[in-house]
Design an enzyme around this catalytic site. Structure first.
Site, PDB file in Angstrom:
ATOM      1  N   ARG A 171      -5.238   5.736  -3.093  1.00 58.15           N
ATOM      2  CA  ARG A 171      -6.327   6.714  -3.120  1.00 58.15           C
ATOM      3  C   ARG A 171      -6.726   7.094  -1.695  1.00 58.15           C
ATOM      4  O   ARG A 171      -6.296   6.453  -0.739  1.00 58.15           O
ATOM      5  CB  ARG A 171      -7.555   6.079  -3.801  1.00 58.15           C
ATOM      6  N   VAL A 205     -12.684   5.309   1.622  1.00 56.75           N
ATOM      7  CA  VAL A 205     -14.009   5.590   2.186  1.00 56.75           C
ATOM      8  C   VAL A 205     -13.908   5.885   3.687  1.00 56.75           C
ATOM      9  O   VAL A 205     -14.501   6.836   4.197  1.00 56.75           O
ATOM     10  CB  VAL A 205     -14.975   4.403   1.947  1.00 56.75           C
ATOM     11  N   LYS A 209      -0.559  -6.567  -8.428  1.00 54.10           N
ATOM     12  CA  LYS A 209      -0.312  -7.006  -7.049  1.00 54.10           C
ATOM     13  C   LYS A 209       1.042  -7.696  -6.879  1.00 54.10           C
ATOM     14  O   LYS A 209       1.630  -7.620  -5.789  1.00 54.10           O
ATOM     15  CB  LYS A 209      -1.455  -7.903  -6.558  1.00 54.10           C
ATOM     16  N   TYR A 239      -1.945 -19.321   3.216  1.00 55.36           N
ATOM     17  CA  TYR A 239      -3.251 -18.815   3.643  1.00 55.36           C
ATOM     18  C   TYR A 239      -3.253 -18.581   5.150  1.00 55.36           C
ATOM     19  O   TYR A 239      -2.902 -19.482   5.923  1.00 55.36           O
ATOM     20  CB  TYR A 239      -4.351 -19.816   3.261  1.00 55.36           C
ATOM     21  N   GLU A 252       0.139 -17.490  -2.090  1.00 60.59           N
ATOM     22  CA  GLU A 252       0.545 -17.138  -0.722  1.00 60.59           C
ATOM     23  C   GLU A 252       0.105 -18.204   0.265  1.00 60.59           C
ATOM     24  O   GLU A 252      -0.931 -18.853   0.081  1.00 60.59           O
ATOM     25  CB  GLU A 252      -0.123 -15.811  -0.294  1.00 60.59           C
TER      26      GLU A 252
END
Ligand code: MV4
Length: 450
Positions: free
Chosen positions: A291, A294, A116, A202, A200
Site C-alpha cells: 500500500r 503514512v 508472512k 532475534y 527467526e
C-alpha cells in the site's frame, strides 16, 4: 484516464488523494460515516456519499456500501489510502468482478505479502536477503527446539498472519521455547484464526529501514530509496526520515536495486514498501506492505515525485513518469506524526478543535484534515496530522522541524506535538544515532510512560 475516483478512506490521506485527483483533472468522490458528515474530506471532494454508521466495520470497511457508492456516482476506480481496505485481497477481487479498478496491487500480490511465510519465501527466491530462521512454518515444539539449536538463541516466534508487531513471542533460551511457541500459536489462532507460526533469529539492536518501490505491472520497477522508521512506540511509528542517517549511497543503490528487481520480476503494480531490519551493515527482510504508507511524503520530498499521481497513472495503464536514472535524492526530509493523544501515556484525546494554525514557509508541508471548530470523533485512528519538513541536509531539516513546531497551533485537545519538542533536545536525535528500541527506552526515563 479515469473521469472519477472514489476514495475509500477519511482524514489526511483522503485529502492527499483528492488533491492528486484535482491536479490530474479527475473527479473525486468522498465516502463517509454519519460521524464524519462534517469532515474535511467530505467538504473537499467533488461529491460525497454517506455509507453507514460511525463504526468503521459498517462504513469504511463495508464492501457493499462502497461498491454501491461507486455505482451511484459512476466512479471507475477506488483509491483505498492506507489502513481500512487497502490490503484486503478479497475486496480487490470483488472489485474486479464489478469492473471497478483498484488503485493498488493485484489481489494475488496482496495475498502473497499478507501471509508472512509466503512473503518471506517469495522474497528469498527473488534474491532478497532475509532474517535467518525456519524454512517456512513450524508445527511442533520439537521442530521449534531444533530451529533454536540451528540458529542459536534468542529467537522470535512470529504468526504468519501477523505483521506490524502483532503476534510475536521472544524465546531467549531453549527453556523459553515451549511457552513462546505455544503462546504465539494460541494468540495467533485467537487474533487471526490462523495458528501457523515461523521462527527467526532475534536481532537485538536493528534499525527499521524500509525501501520504497514502484512498479508498472508490466515488468518495470524502480526504487525510491529508504526511510528510517526506527523511532516507534508500541509498533506505531512517530518520527520518520529519508534518507536514513545510517545508509550511504552505495548501500542504498545495492539494496534498492535488489528490491526493484524483485518486484519487477513479479510484475508488481503501484507503490510498495519492503521492510528490513538493518544491523551491522546487513539488511534482513521482514515484511512487504502493498500500500501507500503514512510516511510516503518524506520520500516524495527528497525525490520530488507525487506517488499518488503515479499510482493513479499505472492503475489506468499509463507508464510511470520516471526511470531509475532520473530519480535523484535532493536533501533530507523528516515527518512527525501528530496524534490526538495526551502525554505521557498517549491516551486518546478526541474533542473539538478551538483553534488550528498550520505551520508553513519554505520546506514545510502539513498534511492534516483539521480545521477550526472541527470535532474529532472518537471512533477512528488518532492520527490528526503529519508535519513534513525538507531541507538541503539533515541539519537544515531538523532546524525547520523545530521552527515549524513553534508555529503549530492545535487548541482544544491534547496532541503529541510536545513529544517532538522534547526529542529535538536529544543529542541522539541530532546525530541520528538510534535503533528500534531508542524511543521506548527514552520514554521510560523521560515521560514515566505506562
Ligand atoms: C524482529 C525483531 C527482531 N528480530 N524480527 C516488530 C514489527 C514487525 N514488523 C517485526 N518486528 C520485529 N521483528 C527479528 N528477527 C524486532 C522487531 C521489532 C521491531 C521492528 C521494527 C520496528 C520496531 C520494532 C519494535 C520491536 C520489535
Amino acid at each position: 484516464m479515469f473521469d472519477k475516483i472514489l476514495i475509500a478512506n477519511r482524514g489526511e490521506i483522503a485529502l492527499r488523494v483528492i488533491r492528486a485527483c484535482r491536479e490530474m483533472g479527475i473527479g473525486s468522490v468522498a465516502v463517509h460515516s454519519t460521524a464524519d458528515a462534517d469532515a474535511m474530506h467530505v467538504r473537499m471532494a467533488d461529491e460525497a456519499i454517506c455509507i453507514g454508521p460511525p463504526s468503521a466495520t459498517d462504513s469504511y470497511l463495508s464492501v457493499p456500501a462502497i461498491i454501491a457508492a461507486c455505482e451511484i456516482t459512476g466512479a471507475q476506480a477506488i483509491h483505498p489510502g492506507y489502513g481500512f481496505l487497502s490490503e484486503n485481497a478479497k475486496f480487490v477481487s470483488i472489485l474486479e468482478d464489478h469492473g471497478i479498478t483498484f488503485i493498488g496491487p493485484t489481489a494475488e500480490h496482496i495475498r502473497i505479502m499478507g501471509d508472512k511465510i509466503t512473503a518471506k519465501d517469495t522474497m528469498k527466491n527473488l534474491g532478497v536477503p532475509c532474517v535467518p530462521g525456519s524454512d517456512g512454518g513450524v508445527d511442533t515444539v520439537a521442530d521449534a527446539l531444533a530451529v533454536g539449536i540451528d540458529f542459536g538463541y534468542p529467537v522470535i516466534v512470529k504468526a504468519t498472519a501477523g505483521g506490524g508487531g502483532r503476534g510475536m513471542k521472544l524465546a531467549t533460551s531453549a527453556e523459553d521455547m515451549e511457552t513462546a511457541f505455544r503462546t504465539a500459536r494460541a494468540e495467533a489462532k485467537a487474533a487471526f484464526g490462523n495458528d501457523e507460526v515461523y521462527i527467526e533469529k532475534y536481532l537485538g539492536r536493528p534499525r527499521h529501514i524500509e525501501i520504497q518501490v514502484f512498479g508498472d505491472g508490466k515488468g518495470r520497477a524502480v526504487h525510491l530509496g529508504e526511510r528510517d522508521c526506527s523511532l516507534q512506540r508500541r509498533h506505531q511509528k512517530v518520527f520518520e526520515e529519508a534518507p536514513g542517517p545510517a545508509i550511504d549511497a552505495t548501500t542504498r543503490a545495492e539494496i534498492g536495486r535488489i528490491c526493484a528487481d524483485a518486484v519487477a520480476r513479479i510484475n508488481y503494480i503501484g507503490a510498495g514498501t519492503i521492510e528490513f531490519l538493518y544491523e551491522d551493515g546487513e539488511f534482513y527482510f521482514i515484511e512487504m506492505n502493498t500500500r501507500l504508507q503514512v510516511e510516503h511524503p518524506v520520500t516524495e520530498a527528497i525525490f520530488g515525485v507525487d506517488l499518488v499521481r503515479e499510482q493513479i497513472r499505472v492503475a489506468a495503464g499509463l507508464p510511470m513518469e520516471f526511470n531509475q536514472d532520473e530519480l535523484n535524492i535532493n536533501g533530507h526530509a523528516i515527518e512527525v506524526r501528530l496524534n490526538a493523544e495526551k502525554l505521557p501515556n498517549f491516551a486518546p484525546s478526541p474533542g473539538t478543535i478551538t483553534q488550528y494554525h498550520a505551520p508553513g514557509g519554505l520546506g514545510v508541508r502539513m498534511d492534516s484534515a483539521l480545521y477550526d471548530g472541527y470535532s474529532i470523533p472518537p471512533y477512528y485512528d488518532s492520527l490528526i496530522g503529519k508535519l513534513i519538513v525538507h531541507g538541503r541536509d539533515r541539519e537544515e531539516a531538523i532546524a525547520r522541524l523545530n521552527r515549524a513546531l513553534g508555529e503549530l497551533i492545535v487548541d482544544g485537545i491534547e496532541t503529541t506535538a510536545p513529544l517532538f519538542d522534547a526529542l529535538l533536545l536529544e543529542d541522539d536525535i541530532h546525530s541520528g544515532d538510534y535503533t528500534i528500541h531508542w524511543l521506548e527506552k527514552w520514554l521510560e526515563t523521560n515521560l514515566q510512560d505506562g
